[in-house]
Every structure is written in structure tokens, then in C-alpha cells.
Design an enzyme around this catalytic site. Structure first.
Site, PDB file in Angstrom:
ATOM      1  N   GLU A 281      15.870 -64.152 -40.751  1.00  0.00           N
ATOM      2  CA  GLU A 281      16.639 -64.500 -41.940  1.00  0.00           C
ATOM      3  C   GLU A 281      16.653 -66.014 -42.166  1.00  0.00           C
ATOM      4  O   GLU A 281      16.829 -66.477 -43.288  1.00  0.00           O
ATOM      5  CB  GLU A 281      18.076 -63.970 -41.801  1.00  0.00           C
ATOM      6  CG  GLU A 281      18.583 -63.279 -43.050  1.00  0.00           C
ATOM      7  CD  GLU A 281      19.874 -62.507 -42.815  1.00  0.00           C
ATOM      8  OE1 GLU A 281      19.845 -61.279 -42.955  1.00  0.00           O
ATOM      9  OE2 GLU A 281      20.906 -63.117 -42.512  1.00  0.00           O
ATOM     10  N   HIS A 302       3.431 -48.988 -22.698  1.00  0.00           N
ATOM     11  CA  HIS A 302       2.819 -47.658 -22.804  1.00  0.00           C
ATOM     12  C   HIS A 302       2.754 -47.203 -24.267  1.00  0.00           C
ATOM     13  O   HIS A 302       2.521 -46.039 -24.552  1.00  0.00           O
ATOM     14  CB  HIS A 302       3.596 -46.665 -21.945  1.00  0.00           C
ATOM     15  CG  HIS A 302       3.563 -47.035 -20.492  1.00  0.00           C
ATOM     16  ND1 HIS A 302       2.712 -46.460 -19.583  1.00  0.00           N
ATOM     17  CD2 HIS A 302       4.252 -47.988 -19.806  1.00  0.00           C
ATOM     18  CE1 HIS A 302       2.894 -47.016 -18.393  1.00  0.00           C
ATOM     19  NE2 HIS A 302       3.822 -47.953 -18.503  1.00  0.00           N
ATOM     20  N   LYS A 416      20.568 -55.326 -52.574  1.00  0.00           N
ATOM     21  CA  LYS A 416      21.964 -55.038 -52.956  1.00  0.00           C
ATOM     22  C   LYS A 416      22.060 -54.831 -54.464  1.00  0.00           C
ATOM     23  O   LYS A 416      22.709 -53.886 -54.931  1.00  0.00           O
ATOM     24  CB  LYS A 416      22.881 -56.189 -52.550  1.00  0.00           C
ATOM     25  CG  LYS A 416      23.047 -56.343 -51.055  1.00  0.00           C
ATOM     26  CD  LYS A 416      24.082 -57.411 -50.759  1.00  0.00           C
ATOM     27  CE  LYS A 416      24.081 -57.793 -49.301  1.00  0.00           C
ATOM     28  NZ  LYS A 416      24.812 -59.005 -49.014  1.00  0.00           N
TER      29      LYS A 416
HETATM   30  O1  PA5 Z   1      23.627 -63.865 -41.198  1.00  0.00           O
HETATM   31  C1  PA5 Z   1      24.122 -63.487 -42.262  1.00  0.00           C
HETATM   32  O2  PA5 Z   1      24.609 -64.294 -43.058  1.00  0.00           O
HETATM   33  C2  PA5 Z   1      24.158 -62.016 -42.646  1.00  0.00           C
HETATM   34  O3  PA5 Z   1      23.441 -61.238 -41.770  1.00  0.00           O
HETATM   35  C3  PA5 Z   1      25.576 -61.518 -42.660  1.00  0.00           C
HETATM   36  O4  PA5 Z   1      26.164 -61.749 -41.409  1.00  0.00           O
HETATM   37  C4  PA5 Z   1      25.649 -60.036 -42.984  1.00  0.00           C
HETATM   38  O5  PA5 Z   1      25.005 -59.797 -44.191  1.00  0.00           O
HETATM   39  C5  PA5 Z   1      27.083 -59.559 -43.067  1.00  0.00           C
HETATM   40  O6  PA5 Z   1      27.801 -60.286 -44.007  1.00  0.00           O
HETATM   41  P1  PA5 Z   1      29.353 -60.281 -44.051  1.00  0.00           P
HETATM   42  O7  PA5 Z   1      29.875 -60.878 -42.789  1.00  0.00           O
HETATM   43  O8  PA5 Z   1      29.723 -61.110 -45.246  1.00  0.00           O
HETATM   44  O9  PA5 Z   1      29.802 -58.847 -44.207  1.00  0.00           O
END
Ligand code: PA5
Length: 426
Positions: A281, A302, A416
Site C-alpha cells: 500500500e 512443495h 469502495k
Molecule cells: O493502512 C491503511 O491506511 C488502511 O489499510 C486502513 O488501515 C484500513 O483501510 C482500515 O481503515 P480504518 O482504520 O479507517 O477502518
């Protein structure tokens, strides 16, 4: 201490060129400290281990007290709001022993069967919920939280919800903050300047871990000591996180597109899941970024071992090793020796595992896969704290070296938006 061992560099560049990689990476390390890089509003995690210790004892003890007599505590969250706690917990838990309270996870996907079975399992149990969402509006944990709260109500606990729920969310905004305030829930704040995937040393990671009985003080101590070892004052050649980040950049320049984290201990498989989110990310944007993949040794030798050894040369491999694993379980001697294993009788199983990892390292290296090793001393809270901070720092530097902002995730919105449209959200 973390050892980063790399004997693949010389195959790709001369010493002087590697020195340039290290010096360049040091400028990226500096940006994480002086805030001169992109996304500098989200650098709160850099010095967090130094300050997080102060808040631990009192507030976290209250969370432990609230949850300690529950049969089960369900941690609700997704992505950065769940993977850190899950990674540490899995690394430190015994696979066949139930903890007290039992810790379960929900809201990290939308599988109806999983959540239905969870509700069924909890029906007659006294359970608590730790709901974690920085935005307070993420769909997956919101649905799980609604289902679980509904079950608490069906159990006749409508008036005692605050004895069963801890919320971890933004200080001021979001649906979860409003609800926590309205119901006077025990709540903890996710700092504004720390993004989800860098939040393991905030209440996001520490509260569930403290409730699960993990020594969070040791975890943060490990991170703090590591932050000293890989700060920008450190000489680049002596900074293991910087050397790891520099090697990643070298691999990117040499047109490798996949990094495989090879776990030598299955207990670290969720550390790999956390690592995938952290790097995926943070780096995967603007058409750039190494794809983070992982394998578990020896299981996946394996299945995927063949591809790594002889398939398309897309990847390089980083072995994640523990230098002092538990040696108490040894292979029994067997007079009949039908399985021909007496040559390793009385040897620790962990020793055999280490030799399997060493053999794999050499085989993949001989198969022209660039390999390196990250070695931690022990699998305990302190060393895991070191490891997680090591990866966070390496990730920040590595993303800056690619020229991307490590701290945003604009691409996550696409699914989303489509999902909301399909669901008819106004
Ligand atoms: O690293 C990030 O920003 C994302 O993976 C969020 O942690 C994830 O989308 C969850 O978001 P939130 O804490 O707002 O529910």
C-alpha cells in the site's frame, strides 16, 4: 539487534556504485526525520516508540481489566487496523493452546459464513469487542461490529454495552467516535499523524495485544531500541534497514518486480501479511512498486519452490530467520529406523528447519535468485518490536527512493466507490 545479511550485491554492482545507493538512501532516511518528503503529515510513527511507553501502564491496564474475565474478545478491524496485532499475536501464541480470554478476529472480510459461525460460537459466551477503525466508517468492520453489538443486545446486555466494548478511532470525527461518545465507551485515539499500516505501536496494535496478555512494554522497547539503531545519525553502511531498502531499490533498478519474503517459521506468517500491506500500500502507486509476496518454509517449497528455483526470473527473495529458536523438541531415536531418520536422531527439530532454510537459500541463490537474510535473535515481544519498526523505516525510505508518497492510498477508494454504487448507497 537485527542482522541484515546480503551476499548478492556484488553480482549486480561494484562497491563504489553500492556506496552511492547507500548515500542516496540516507537522504531518504533524513526526509523521514526532517519532514521534507511527501506525506510529511503522517510521520508520527517515526518517534512513536519513544513516546508510546509513557501511555502504556495506566490506560492499557483499564482495558485489560475490562476484558480479562470475558470468555472471548473479538478484535474488529481491517488492513492496518488489524494486521499488526494479528501478526504479533500469531507469532507469540501457541497454535494448539487456547488463551484466556480467547482472542478472535472479525470485520477483516465480508464472508457471511465466517461471521454467521462466529455469532453462533459466541451465542452462549460472555464476550467483549475491541472495534478499531481510524476513519470509523470502513464497511467491513462496521458490518461485523453491528452484527456483534446486535448479539450483545440479544444476550440482554443493551444497558451494559460499555462493559463489553472498547473503541479505537479518531479523536473527533467518524461514526465510531460519535457512537463511542454517545454510549460512553472506553475509547482510545488513533493519532492524526499515523496512518493505518504504520499504527501497530499506537493503541490500534497495543490495546488488543495488551488484552491478549502480550508484553507490550517489551514490544515498544524493542521498537525504541531499533529506532536508535536505524536513525539518520547512523552510518549508512551500518544501518540494516537502510541497507535492506537500498537493496530493494537496486533490485527495482535491475528490473525485478517481485520481492518474496520467505518465512522460515510459520509463526511469522502473519508478520508477512502485515509486511505485504505495509509495502504494497505504501509503494504500489504511479505505476511503480515491487509486488510483495511471501512463502512459508518449508511448506511452500512443495508448491512454489519449483517456480522460484527455475521459473520466470521476476523476483528476489528475503529470508526472515530467527537465530535462536527453541531447541527443546528433538527427533526420537528409533531402533528399527525404517524411515531412515536416525542420522538426525536426537537433533532439535528447529536445527533441521534451520538447515532446510540454509539449503533453500543456497539453492535459490544457485538458481540465480538474488537472496538476502533478515535475522532476528528470538521470537519474543521485544524482537518482534524491533522487526516491525525495522520494516516501517525501510518501507518509508524505499518508497521515497521510488519517488512515491508512502503515506497515502488513493487506489483503495476505487473498489469502495464501485461497491457503494452497486449497493445503492446514497
Ligand atoms: O493502512 C491503511 O491506511 C488502511 O489499510 C486502513 O488501515 C484500513 O483501510 C482500515 O481503515 P480504518 O482504520 O479507517 O477502518
Amino acid at each position: 539487534m537485527i542482522n541484515y545479511k546480503n551476499d548478492s550485491i556484488e553480482k549486480f554492482v561494484a562497491e563504489e556504485t553500492w556506496e552511492v545507493y547507500l548515500q542516496n538512501m540516507n537522504t531518504h532516511n533524513l526526509k523521514l526525520h526532517d519532514g521534507s518528503g511527501a506525506g510529511s503529515d503522517f510521520l508520527g510513527w517515526v518517534d512513536l516508540p519513544k513516546t508510546a511507553l509513557k501511555e502504556i501502564p495506566k490506560a492499557y491496564n483499564e482495558a485489560i481489566e475490562l476484558m480479562q474475565d470475558k470468555d472471548v474478545v473479538v478484535c474488529v478491524g481491517i488492513g492496518g487496523s488489524y494486521l499488526g496485532a494479528r501478526a504479533v499475536l500469531q507469532a507469540l501464541s501457541k497454535p494448539f493452546s487456547k488463551s484466556s480470554p480467547e482472542i478472535l478476529f472479525a470485520g477483516h472480510h465480508l464472508d457471511a459464513d465466517y461471521h454467521a459461525d462466529l455469532l453462533n460460537y459466541l451465542e452462549k459466551k460472555d464476550f467483549g469487542i475491541i472495534v478499531i477503525s481510524k476513519s470509523g466508517t470502513t464497511t467491513e468492520p462496521a458490518i461485523a461490529f453491528r452484527l456483534l453489538t446486535d448479539l450483545l443486545k440479544k444476550q440482554g446486555k443493551s444497558k451494559q454495552l460499555k462493559r463489553h466494548i472498547i473503541a479505537i478511532t479518531d479523536a473527533k470525527k467518524g461514526a465510531l467516535r460519535n457512537l463511542a461518545d454517545e454510549l460512553s465507551l472506553m475509547s482510545f485515539v488513533v493519532p492524526d499523524d499515523v496512518g493505518g499500516r504504520f499504527s501497530v505501536f499506537t493503541p490500534v496494535g497495543l490495546v488488543p495485544l495488551a488484552v491478549a496478555g502480550v508484553d507490550v512494554k517489551a514490544l515498544v522497547e524493542g521498537a525504541k531500541d531499533m529506532s536508535g539503531e536505524i536513525g539518520y545519525e547512523q552510518l549508512p553502511g551500518k544501518n540494516p534497514a537502510l541497507r535492506y531498502a537500498a537493496f530493494r531499490k537496486l533490485m527495482w533498478d535491475k528490473k525485478k518486480s517481485v520481492e518474496i519474503l520467505a518465512n522460515t517459521q510459520p509463526s511469522l506468517s502473519y508478520v508477512a501479511e502485515w509486511w505485504k500491506q505495509l509495502f504494497g500500500e505504501s509503494e504500489g502507486k504511479a505505476g511503480k512498486g515491487l509486488f510483495p509476496a511471501s512463502i512459508n518454509l518449508t511448506t511452500d517449497l512443495h508448491s512454489l519452490g519449483q517456480y522460484i528455483q527455475e521459473g520466470t526470473p521476476l523476483m528476489f527473495e528475503t529470508f526472515l530467520e530467527i537465530s535462536n529458536p527453541d531447541q527443546s523438541l528433538t527427533i526420537p531415536h528409533d531402533e528399527a529406523n525404517r524411515d531412515k531418520l536416525n542420522y538426525i536422531a536426537d537433533k532439535p527439530v528447529s536445527y533441521v528447519n534451520q538447515q532446510a532454510a540454509a539449503g533453500t537459500y543456497q539453492a535459490h541463490k544457485d538458481g540465480d535468485v538474488p537472496v538476502s537474510r533478515i535475522v532476528i535473535d528470538k521470537n519474543d515481544a521485544y524482537h518482534l518490536g524491533e522487526l516491525l519498526y525495522f520494516f516501517e523505516k525501510a518501507c518509508g525510505m524505499s518508497a521515497y527512493a521510488l519517488g512515491v508518497n508512502p503515506f497515502n492510498q488513493p487506489g483503495v477508494e476505487a473498489y469502495k466507490n464501485n461497491m457503494f454504487k452497486l449497493l445503492g448507497k446514497k
